[in-house]
Design an enzyme around this catalytic site. Structure first.
Site, mmCIF file in Angstrom:
data_model
loop_
_atom_site.group_PDB
_atom_site.id
_atom_site.type_symbol
_atom_site.label_atom_id
_atom_site.label_comp_id
_atom_site.label_asym_id
_atom_site.label_seq_id
_atom_site.Cartn_x
_atom_site.Cartn_y
_atom_site.Cartn_z
ATOM 1 N N LYS A 99 0.832 -1.204 0.000
ATOM 2 C CA LYS A 99 0.000 0.000 0.000
ATOM 3 C C LYS A 99 0.869 1.257 0.000
ATOM 4 C CE LYS A 99 -4.034 -2.141 0.634
ATOM 5 N NZ LYS A 99 -5.209 -2.048 -0.257
ATOM 6 N N GLU A 157 -6.292 -0.115 7.577
ATOM 7 C CA GLU A 157 -6.373 -1.125 6.513
ATOM 8 C C GLU A 157 -6.697 -2.501 7.067
ATOM 9 O OE1 GLU A 157 -6.112 -1.574 3.331
ATOM 10 O OE2 GLU A 157 -5.339 0.289 2.494
ATOM 11 N N ASP A 158 -7.532 -3.228 6.378
ATOM 12 C CA ASP A 158 -7.746 -4.655 6.603
ATOM 13 C C ASP A 158 -7.998 -4.999 8.067
ATOM 14 O OD1 ASP A 158 -7.421 -4.887 3.929
ATOM 15 O OD2 ASP A 158 -5.513 -5.954 3.971
ATOM 16 N N ASP A 195 -10.779 0.472 3.395
ATOM 17 C CA ASP A 195 -11.820 -0.484 3.017
ATOM 18 C C ASP A 195 -13.182 0.189 2.872
ATOM 19 O OD1 ASP A 195 -10.298 -3.159 3.255
ATOM 20 O OD2 ASP A 195 -9.861 -2.154 5.128
#
Length: 234
Positions: free
Chosen positions: A104, A146-147, A172
């Site tokens: 990323k 993230e995630d 997300d």
């Protein structure tokens, strides 16, 4: 390169071994730190300036706002995960998310010249993650979550927005919503529809669904024309 078939070029395929080799060959990983000031022989004229580090220290201690222009805080984003929702792989742990988080960082630098660092937090407790990021928050100019699985991701994002005075972005939710909004705008233009007379169905009730309707239009103007449904998992 594979030959074209049916007017399209097939995507290249790679073995698991080739994927591991790509990440490990040469300098392992995808990131490195590069000095922005001269070093070696060229640094000698700057030695006295570098030695006077007390000057910016005292300036920031008196007023924190200069840190954005004196140092890389305003140019630096932290990409933070706990590895509970990695891509389509589910909960694989914080360290297993590192290849994705490093990945990323690369497009941020390439396309926006934004520096970033990946931080993998080894906790599934929202309060622990919130406290960790809050205590480190002054190091960066922005946070990119993230995630992180739902519903914890919503709790973490909301609390950090309240606690920090820097942007907090949940990829997300927000990243997907931006792309979906662009696709919706395209579809409306191609089909000759108007946003205020169009009904949109959001299929799914996970991390991405929550942000989509709010990105498309203000809730008061669009909420009545948006339907949400959750697809049962097998």
């Amino acid at each position: 390169m594979a030959s074209k078939s049916g007017g399209r070029t097939p995507r290249p395929t790679f073995t698991d071994q080739e994927a591991l080799l790509f990440h490990s060959q040469g300098r392992p990983g995808k990131l490195e730190v590069v000095a922005t000031k001269a070093d070696g022989d060229a640094a000698r004229p700057f030695a006295r300036l570098l030695a006077r580090l007390a000057v910016p220290v005292l300036a920031i201690a008196e007023d924190e706002s200069p840190s954005l222009r004196l140092y890389d805080q305003g140019q630096f984003v932290a990409i933070i995960t706990n590895g509970t929702a990695i891509l389509g792989l589910g909960n694989r742990g914080a360290l297993a998310a590192k290849p994705v988080m490093e990945g990323k960082c690369v497009p941020l630098k390439r396309f926006a010249d934004i520096d970033s660092i990946d931080l993998e937090v080894s906790s599934e407790d929202p309060d622990e993650i919130i406290n960790c990021v809050k205590l480190l928050g002054k190091s960066w100019g922005g946070i990119n979550l993230e995630d992180i699985k739902a519903p914890e991701c919503f709790i973490i994002e909301q609390r950090l927005r309240e606690l920090l005075d820097i942007p907090v972005f949940h990829d997300d939710q927000h990243g997907t919503a931006i792309i979906a909004a662009a696709g919706l705008i395209n579809a409306l233009q191609i089909t000759g529809r108007e946003i205020n007379t169009t009904k949109v169905v959001c299929n799914g009730a996970g991390r991405r669904r929550d942000r989509l309707p709010r990105t498309f239009a203000p809730p008061s103007a669009f909420a009545r024309k948006t339907s949400r449904c959750a697809t049962p998992r097998a």
